[in-house]
Design a protein around this motif. Structure first.
Motif, PDB file in Angstrom:
ATOM      1  N   GLU A 267       0.919  -1.645   0.486  1.00 38.10           N
ATOM      2  CA  GLU A 267      -0.514  -0.008  -0.280  1.00 38.10           C
ATOM      3  C   GLU A 267       0.979   1.430  -0.201  1.00 38.10           C
ATOM      4  O   GLU A 267       1.678   1.555   0.426  1.00 38.10           O
ATOM      5  N   ALA A 268       0.622   2.118  -0.978  1.00 40.65           N
ATOM      6  CA  ALA A 268       1.417   3.629  -0.739  1.00 40.65           C
ATOM      7  C   ALA A 268       1.531   3.853   0.638  1.00 40.65           C
ATOM      8  O   ALA A 268       0.857   4.176   1.836  1.00 40.65           O
ATOM      9  N   SER A 270       4.867   6.283   2.902  1.00 40.16           N
ATOM     10  CA  SER A 270       6.335   7.036   2.900  1.00 40.16           C
ATOM     11  C   SER A 270       6.640   6.989   4.257  1.00 40.16           C
ATOM     12  O   SER A 270       6.543   7.032   5.189  1.00 40.16           O
ATOM     13  N   ARG A 281       3.058  14.399  -3.087  1.00 44.75           N
ATOM     14  CA  ARG A 281       2.486  14.005  -4.051  1.00 44.75           C
ATOM     15  C   ARG A 281       2.765  12.676  -4.588  1.00 44.75           C
ATOM     16  O   ARG A 281       2.126  11.365  -4.573  1.00 44.75           O
ATOM     17  N   TRP A 282       4.051  12.365  -4.650  1.00 46.49           N
ATOM     18  CA  TRP A 282       5.484  11.622  -5.222  1.00 46.49           C
ATOM     19  C   TRP A 282       5.864  10.765  -4.404  1.00 46.49           C
ATOM     20  O   TRP A 282       6.706  11.148  -3.182  1.00 46.49           O
ATOM     21  N   LEU A 283       5.869   9.647  -4.904  1.00 44.47           N
ATOM     22  CA  LEU A 283       7.054   8.496  -3.622  1.00 44.47           C
ATOM     23  C   LEU A 283       7.330   7.493  -4.604  1.00 44.47           C
ATOM     24  O   LEU A 283       7.312   7.193  -6.354  1.00 44.47           O
ATOM     25  N   ARG A 296       5.714   7.554  -7.898  1.00 46.81           N
ATOM     26  CA  ARG A 296       3.820   7.390  -8.271  1.00 46.81           C
ATOM     27  C   ARG A 296       3.821   8.534  -8.074  1.00 46.81           C
ATOM     28  O   ARG A 296       3.935   9.101  -6.355  1.00 46.81           O
ATOM     29  N   ASP A 297       2.960   8.756  -8.428  1.00 49.03           N
ATOM     30  CA  ASP A 297       1.641   9.789  -8.486  1.00 49.03           C
ATOM     31  C   ASP A 297       0.472   9.327  -7.434  1.00 49.03           C
ATOM     32  O   ASP A 297      -0.828   8.986  -7.771  1.00 49.03           O
ATOM     33  N   THR A 298       0.847  10.139  -6.391  1.00 45.50           N
ATOM     34  CA  THR A 298      -0.202   9.277  -5.265  1.00 45.50           C
ATOM     35  C   THR A 298      -1.866  10.234  -5.721  1.00 45.50           C
ATOM     36  O   THR A 298      -2.474  10.397  -4.708  1.00 45.50           O
ATOM     37  N   GLU A 299      -1.867  11.411  -6.064  1.00 47.33           N
ATOM     38  CA  GLU A 299      -2.862  12.001  -6.236  1.00 47.33           C
ATOM     39  C   GLU A 299      -3.814  12.087  -7.841  1.00 47.33           C
ATOM     40  O   GLU A 299      -4.551  12.308  -7.503  1.00 47.33           O
ATOM     41  N   GLY A 303      -4.898   6.322  -8.730  1.00 47.80           N
ATOM     42  CA  GLY A 303      -4.016   6.180  -7.547  1.00 47.80           C
ATOM     43  C   GLY A 303      -2.928   4.946  -7.347  1.00 47.80           C
ATOM     44  O   GLY A 303      -1.883   5.250  -8.172  1.00 47.80           O
ATOM     45  N   ASP A 304      -3.355   3.800  -6.663  1.00 48.55           N
ATOM     46  CA  ASP A 304      -2.098   3.151  -6.868  1.00 48.55           C
ATOM     47  C   ASP A 304      -2.112   2.186  -8.000  1.00 48.55           C
ATOM     48  O   ASP A 304      -0.818   1.449  -8.019  1.00 48.55           O
TER      49      ASP A 304
END
Ligand code: ATP
Length: 410
Positions: A267-268, A270, A281-283, A296-299, A303-304
């Motif tokens: 799951e996303a 941090s 917003r970036w992971l 990954r752009d969480t916004e 989504g995931d």
């Protein structure tokens, strides 16, 4: 190691190919000679192994005046590599490489064993050794040319546009190989090229000549880029001097901070601070081992399930120019940093990269003090306002095989 004192070369037709050259080439360094066509680079190089005799002045190699040396003996202590390799077409690759050891009387078995060792050193297979030169690609032939020049382990290597005839990808590979070999062998290398990027990449020092055989400036690449002696040198270095300078600096001393990460398949979540300037917003998604896989752009709307955006992770030894490039390409405005094993160690913000790039440029400009380059700069200033872009007359067209023969026989 190699020294030119008041060296000039005038040809009988009235051409001055080299004009009162004073130059010291330090032992174990690569010195690159560049300049517009016909400015005397090849003549300068060939005077070192007495393929061309100077009209006046003194050249010494290892402290010894080369006029006092036997020419054949001198050449056996100096490797010589030319464009298109100049290999002997009717000898196998192994026999080409063994040429100088055989001339030195090593005996066939020892010479071939040395040739096989060198084949491996320059990244060719044993199978390539059995082939004839025309059965190899241009890049492979150049490798054989380098191996042949290194066969008797000479302290000096002369390289006259050795990578001029291969495509840019192979050229980069050959440059990397040369740098790798040089880090092990520490030869004193004199390298002629027309390509200023090649000069910046390979040279410990770059000597810039202008038509008429005048040396304008000789300095380490960073010093040259930060403080060119005059408009001719600046023009020769090209408009993107600042970027070239950044290609010489590494990321090593640029700080990093913890990365906002998520492990692939999880799951996303941090572990780091979130990406500054992008609202966190970036992971950075990593493998189980911690290797960066993508952003990954969480916004984003998916989504995931959103596809990962590409990341090019950089190591400490990578250049500030690569970091600048990645900071622009990165959707997060962050540069991912990894260790030698490719495992994520942190991220650096775009702004910090820009700040270091600016500082690096200013430091290089400060380091290039007038006393470092003063003498040569003066000689540049005294040489008039040559734009440097006018091609001069072409040099003589010596067949490659003739060059090669001259380098290994006589
Ligand atoms: N044997 C010769 N006889 C007369 N002039 C010569 C001879 N060899 C070279 N030159 C001239 O000397 C000058 C310097 O030549 P050289 O080959 O050293 O230049 P270069 O900088 O290596 O050129 P390029 O980049 O085009 O290879 C040129 O004007 C050339 O025409």
């Amino acid at each position: 190691m190699i020294s030119f004192k008041h060296v000039s070369k005038h040809y009988p037709n009235g051409t001055t190919a080299v004009d009162n050259l004073d130059l010291e080439l330090p032992e174990g360094d690569i010195t690159v000679l560049v300049g517009s066509s016909g400015c005397g680079k090849t003549t300068t190089l060939r005077m070192v192994n007495r393929m061309v005799d100077p009209s006046s002045g003194t050249i010494s190699v290892g402290g010894r005046d080369i006029r006092k040396a036997d020419a054949a003996e001198l050449r056996r202590g100096i490797g010589y590599v030319i464009q298109q390799a100049g290999l002997f077409p009717h000898r196998t690759v192994l026999d080409n490489i063994a040429t100088v050891p055989l001339l030195l009387g090593w005996g066939r078995r020892k010479a071939r064993a040395r040739a096989a060792e060198l084949l491996e050193l320059v990244g060719l297979t044993a199978d390539a050794g059995k082939r004839y030169p025309h059965q190899l690609s241009g890049g492979q032939q150049q490798r054989v040319g380098v191996a042949r020049a290194l066969a008797a382990d000479p302290p000096v290597l002369l390289m006259d546009e050795p990578f001029g005839a291969v495509d840019p990808v192979v050229r980069t590979q050959l440059q990397n190989e040369l740098l790798r070999l040089q880090s092990e062998l520490r030869k004193t290398v004199v390298f002629v090229t027309h390509d200023i990027d090649e000069a910046v990449r390979l040279g410990d020092r770059i000597a810039i000549f202008r038509t008429g055989g005048h040396l304008v400036q000789c300095a380490p690449p960073a010093e040259l880029l930060a403080d060119p002696a005059d408009d001719f040198v600046a023009g020769f270095l090209g408009a993107e001097r600042g970027l070239k300078l950044l290609s010489l600096s590494t990321l090593a001393d640029v700080p990093q901070r913890p990365a906002p990460t998520a492990e692939a398949g999880s799951e996303a979540g941090s572990k780091g601070e979130g990406s500054k300037g992008e609202g966190g917003r970036w992971l950075l998604v990593t493998s189980e081992r911690g290797e960066p896989l993508g952003w990954r752009d969480t916004e984003g709307p998916q989504g995931d399930r959103a596809p990962l955006l590409p990341v090019r992770a950089l190591r400490d030894g990578d250049s500030l120019l690569s970091a600048l490039d990645e900071s622009i390409a990165s959707p997060a405005g962050l540069v991912a940093r990894v260790d030698a094993g490719g495992v994520l160690t942190g991220v650096t913000d775009r702004e910090l990269i820009h700040e270091h790039a600016g500082r690096r440029h200013a430091a290089a400009a400060r380091a290039a003090t007038p006393q470092d380059t003063g003498a040569l700069k003066d000689s540049g200033k005294n040489s008039g306002k040559d734009s440097g872009k006018t091609p001069g007359p072409q040099g003589p067209q010596d067949p490659d095989a003739q060059d090669a023969a001259a380098s290994v026989t006589a």
